[in-house]
Write an enzyme that holds these catalytic residues in place. Structure first.
Site, PDB file in Angstrom:
ATOM      1  N   GLN A 132      23.258 -38.424  -6.013  1.00  0.00           N
ATOM      2  CA  GLN A 132      23.395 -39.503  -6.986  1.00  0.00           C
ATOM      3  C   GLN A 132      24.420 -39.159  -8.068  1.00  0.00           C
ATOM      4  OE1 GLN A 132      19.513 -40.753  -8.449  1.00  0.00           O
ATOM      5  NE2 GLN A 132      18.629 -40.698  -6.405  1.00  0.00           N
ATOM      6  N   ASP A 200      20.516 -35.922  -8.664  1.00  0.00           N
ATOM      7  CA  ASP A 200      19.356 -36.814  -8.673  1.00  0.00           C
ATOM      8  C   ASP A 200      18.997 -37.129 -10.131  1.00  0.00           C
ATOM      9  OD1 ASP A 200      17.264 -38.306  -7.688  1.00  0.00           O
ATOM     10  OD2 ASP A 200      15.979 -36.601  -7.211  1.00  0.00           O
ATOM     11  N   HIS A 201      18.523 -38.342 -10.358  1.00  0.00           N
ATOM     12  CA  HIS A 201      17.994 -38.758 -11.664  1.00  0.00           C
ATOM     13  C   HIS A 201      18.951 -38.471 -12.824  1.00  0.00           C
ATOM     14  CE1 HIS A 201      13.425 -38.957 -10.488  1.00  0.00           C
ATOM     15  NE2 HIS A 201      14.211 -39.583  -9.626  1.00  0.00           N
ATOM     16  N   ASP A 220      15.546 -36.872 -15.830  1.00  0.00           N
ATOM     17  CA  ASP A 220      14.973 -35.522 -15.750  1.00  0.00           C
ATOM     18  C   ASP A 220      15.612 -34.676 -14.659  1.00  0.00           C
ATOM     19  OD1 ASP A 220      13.907 -36.507 -13.386  1.00  0.00           O
ATOM     20  OD2 ASP A 220      11.814 -36.279 -13.979  1.00  0.00           O
ATOM     21  N   ARG A 285      11.633 -40.269 -17.473  1.00  0.00           N
ATOM     22  CA  ARG A 285      11.834 -39.756 -16.117  1.00  0.00           C
ATOM     23  C   ARG A 285      13.224 -40.105 -15.588  1.00  0.00           C
ATOM     24  NH1 ARG A 285      10.578 -41.328 -10.574  1.00  0.00           N
ATOM     25  NH2 ARG A 285      10.011 -39.454  -9.367  1.00  0.00           N
ATOM     26  N   GLY A 304       9.043 -44.852 -12.028  1.00  0.00           N
ATOM     27  CA  GLY A 304       7.844 -44.045 -11.986  1.00  0.00           C
ATOM     28  C   GLY A 304       7.851 -43.150 -10.761  1.00  0.00           C
ATOM     29  N   ALA A 326       2.470 -40.995 -16.671  1.00  0.00           N
ATOM     30  CA  ALA A 326       3.259 -41.998 -15.950  1.00  0.00           C
ATOM     31  C   ALA A 326       2.629 -43.354 -16.223  1.00  0.00           C
ATOM     32  CB  ALA A 326       3.290 -41.710 -14.462  1.00  0.00           C
ATOM     33  N   TYR A 328       0.662 -46.007 -18.326  1.00  0.00           N
ATOM     34  CA  TYR A 328      -0.341 -45.907 -19.382  1.00  0.00           C
ATOM     35  C   TYR A 328      -1.096 -44.582 -19.259  1.00  0.00           C
ATOM     36  CZ  TYR A 328       0.601 -50.919 -19.178  1.00  0.00           C
ATOM     37  OH  TYR A 328       1.228 -52.133 -19.143  1.00  0.00           O
ATOM     38  N   ASP A 330      -4.014 -43.419 -18.608  1.00  0.00           N
ATOM     39  CA  ASP A 330      -5.265 -43.982 -18.121  1.00  0.00           C
ATOM     40  C   ASP A 330      -5.909 -43.166 -16.998  1.00  0.00           C
ATOM     41  OD1 ASP A 330      -3.455 -44.429 -16.084  1.00  0.00           O
ATOM     42  OD2 ASP A 330      -3.479 -46.605 -16.255  1.00  0.00           O
ATOM     43  N   GLU A 366      -3.662 -37.132 -17.194  1.00  0.00           N
ATOM     44  CA  GLU A 366      -2.934 -37.768 -18.293  1.00  0.00           C
ATOM     45  C   GLU A 366      -3.697 -37.668 -19.609  1.00  0.00           C
ATOM     46  OE1 GLU A 366      -0.404 -41.336 -16.224  1.00  0.00           O
ATOM     47  OE2 GLU A 366      -2.577 -41.564 -16.246  1.00  0.00           O
ATOM     48  N   THR A 405       5.919 -49.732  -6.582  1.00  0.00           N
ATOM     49  CA  THR A 405       6.995 -49.636  -7.556  1.00  0.00           C
ATOM     50  C   THR A 405       8.110 -50.580  -7.123  1.00  0.00           C
ATOM     51  OG1 THR A 405       7.943 -47.788  -6.309  1.00  0.00           O
ATOM     52  CG2 THR A 405       6.534 -47.218  -8.182  1.00  0.00           C
ATOM     53  N   LYS A 433      14.439 -51.382  -4.560  1.00  0.00           N
ATOM     54  CA  LYS A 433      13.538 -51.464  -3.414  1.00  0.00           C
ATOM     55  C   LYS A 433      13.302 -52.873  -2.922  1.00  0.00           C
ATOM     56  CE  LYS A 433       9.667 -49.419  -3.557  1.00  0.00           C
ATOM     57  NZ  LYS A 433       8.400 -48.783  -3.945  1.00  0.00           N
TER      58      LYS A 433
END
Length: 511
Positions: A132, A200-201, A220, A285, A304, A326, A328, A330, A366, A405, A433
């Site tokens: 990338q 990447d990223h 990241d 991320r 994500g 990642a 919320y 939760d 998390e 995602t 996607k």
């Protein structure tokens, strides 16, 4: 929220793969918002009027009149194809579409009427290895072609600082001057060098803010996963004062930066842990989308892991949680699995797994993360429960295509007034996607979202970025040259309708 959004969506494709007339049904027009300031044709969405906390206070724009039951229709066509992985597209003040080609290392201007291409510059020193990396970002100075002596174009690209055949990537932001007579870019000036770079990223969104500063996203670097699984994820790490003084930007990974146009650190940047640097926010991320909305609010989206793509309202000095959180906070369908800290078995003796890390890899819920500056997203795509089954036979060896995602690849603010009815004060994000544009309606004060996103312009492609015409009624979308996607039918395919293309979607009417 359900992992799947259902919408009345109709797309007609010509037999040869070119796009024909398409129509989409819009819902959730909602209450009208204040009229946003008119934009420059090539600028990011920079608007100044603010809605108060209670609701709406200003006059209505044409596009925010009652629109219940109206269905905007669009004609659509392919302008060009076989571009070399176009990365960024911007409408220019010259009426051309300006874009970067990541692997060809070119800045190209395309005339939308007939697809005429003009190469403004090729940058051979941009390093591209098949990942990338390569020629990445593009931002046009707000004064370009205004006879103010600032005919500047900014790009970012990865470059190699190691002796061949070794590879040690860095990223730089460079300014070029546009020559009107030759229609080319020259007089290069490096704004900042030595930024983190990866295969990447990289993220690599670059834009001018309403404050005249440059904003830039750095991902990241893809650390703690796949071939880079043994590299520590440093999205939470912050530089020391000594590192900043030494121009050591290695801890800028997983950050959004704010820079003066000469690359220096703005004096009003936030102090984070007592240190002022280029860092504006952190804990990201892979933030590939960045845009300003009403009241100078800054929004970003980011990829994500297997769920929880994020839409964030970015605030100075805030922490957005990655890799500890990642979406919320939760404890749903995500734990931070720190492969680089594997013990007693060292990481380099392990085999990567997206589903079940070995016992030697530390795992953290998390809820174990706590930070006073942590900010949760406005919206996720999508949050799923712990018992969600991530393996889907429909995607075979490309499981990530079936995960909940959308892979958001850009973000653009659609202002109120003088556009398409019902679209005002919303965000548009492209998806790799799904081959679609997701429209997210913002609340009047821009601090939350209203209703569910609407899916637009869906085809079997990978949408990388979009640009808007000055009247905000024509949309130009660039597509990846190759890659996996699901498109409107689900499953996975590598056969793209419009590889390496610019697609035009022109608004015709509402009925």
């Amino acid at each position: 929220m359900s992992p799947i959004i259902s919408r009345n969506l109709t797309v007609v494709l010509a037999q040869v793969g070119l796009l024909a007339t398409a129509s989409w049904s819009l819902t959730g027009c909602g209450q009208a918002g204040p009229l946003d300031e008119k934009l420059e044709s090539h600028a990011q969405a920079i608007v100044t009027e603010e809605a108060d906390e209670a609701g709406v206070t200003e006059d209505l724009g044409d596009d925010d009149e009652a629109c219940s039951g109206e269905e905007p229709t669009f004609t659509s066509r392919e302008i060009v194809r076989d571009l070399s992985f176009p990365m960024r597209i911007v409408w220019g003040p010259d009426g051309y579409l300006w874009l970067t080609e990541r692997t060809a290392k070119r800045v190209v201007r395309v005339r939308p009427e007939d697809g005429l291409q003009k190469t403004a510059i090729t940058i051979p020193e941009a390093f591209q290895s098949g990942g990338q990396d390569g020629l990445l970002a593009l931002a046009l100075h707000p004064d370009l072609l205004k006879h103010r002596g600032k005919d500047y174009v900014y790009v970012s690209f990865t470059y190699n600082v190691a002796a061949d055949p070794a590879v040690d990537r860095r990223t730089k932001i460079r300014r070029y001057t546009y020559n009107r007579a030759t229609e080319t870019l020259g007089s290069p000036v490096d704004v900042i060098t030595g930024l983190p770079g990866s295969d990447d990223h990289n993220s690599a969104r670059l834009l001018f803010g309403p404050d005249g500063k440059l904003y830039y996203t750095i991902g990241d670097q893809g650390n703690n996963q796949f071939a880079r699984m043994c590299n520590p994820n440093r999205a939470q790490e912050l530089p020391t004062a000594a590192e900043v003084a030494a121009h050591d930007w290695s801890k800028y990974v997983g950050k959004i930066l704010r820079l003066n146009v000469d690359g220096s650190i703005p004096k009003d940047n936030p102090k984070i842990d007592g240190v002022r640097s280029h860092i504006y926010s952190y804990g990201h991320r892979n933030a590939q989308g960045l845009t300003f909305g009403r009241g100078d609010k800054l929004y970003a989206n980011e990829h994500g892991p297997k769920s929880d793509d994020e839409l964030n309202l970015i605030q100075a000095g805030k922490n957005y949680g990655w890799p500890y959180v990642a979406g919320y906070k939760d404890d749903q369908a995500y734990t931070y699995d720190n492969w680089s800290a594997s013990s007693p078995t060292p990481c380099n003796e392990l085999s990567w797994s997206d589903f079940a890390p070995p016992p030697s890899v530390p795992r953290q819920l998390e809820s174990a993360f706590s930070h006073p500056d942590f900010k949760e997203p406005l919206l996720t795509f999508y949050t799923v429960p712990n018992d969600y089954v991530f393996f889907d036979w429909a995607c075979g060896f490309s499981q990530y295509i079936c995960w909940p995602t959308i892979a958001p690849s850009s973000l653009h603010y659609y202002p109120a007034g003088h556009g398409i009815r019902g679209w005002g004060h919303s965000l548009l994000m492209t998806s790799l996607k799904k081959g679609a544009v997701y429209q997210v309606k913002l609340s009047p004060n821009g601090k939350s979202v209203e209703g569910e996103p609407t899916v637009l312009f869906q085809t079997t492609n990978r949408y990388r970025d979009l640009a808007m015409s000055p009247d905000r009624k024509t949309f130009y979308i660039i597509t990846d040259t190759t890659g996996n996607t699901s498109g409107p039918t689900g499953g996975v395919t590598t056969v793209l309708d419009n590889p390496g293309a610019i697609l035009e979607f022109k608004y015709t009417t509402s009925h």
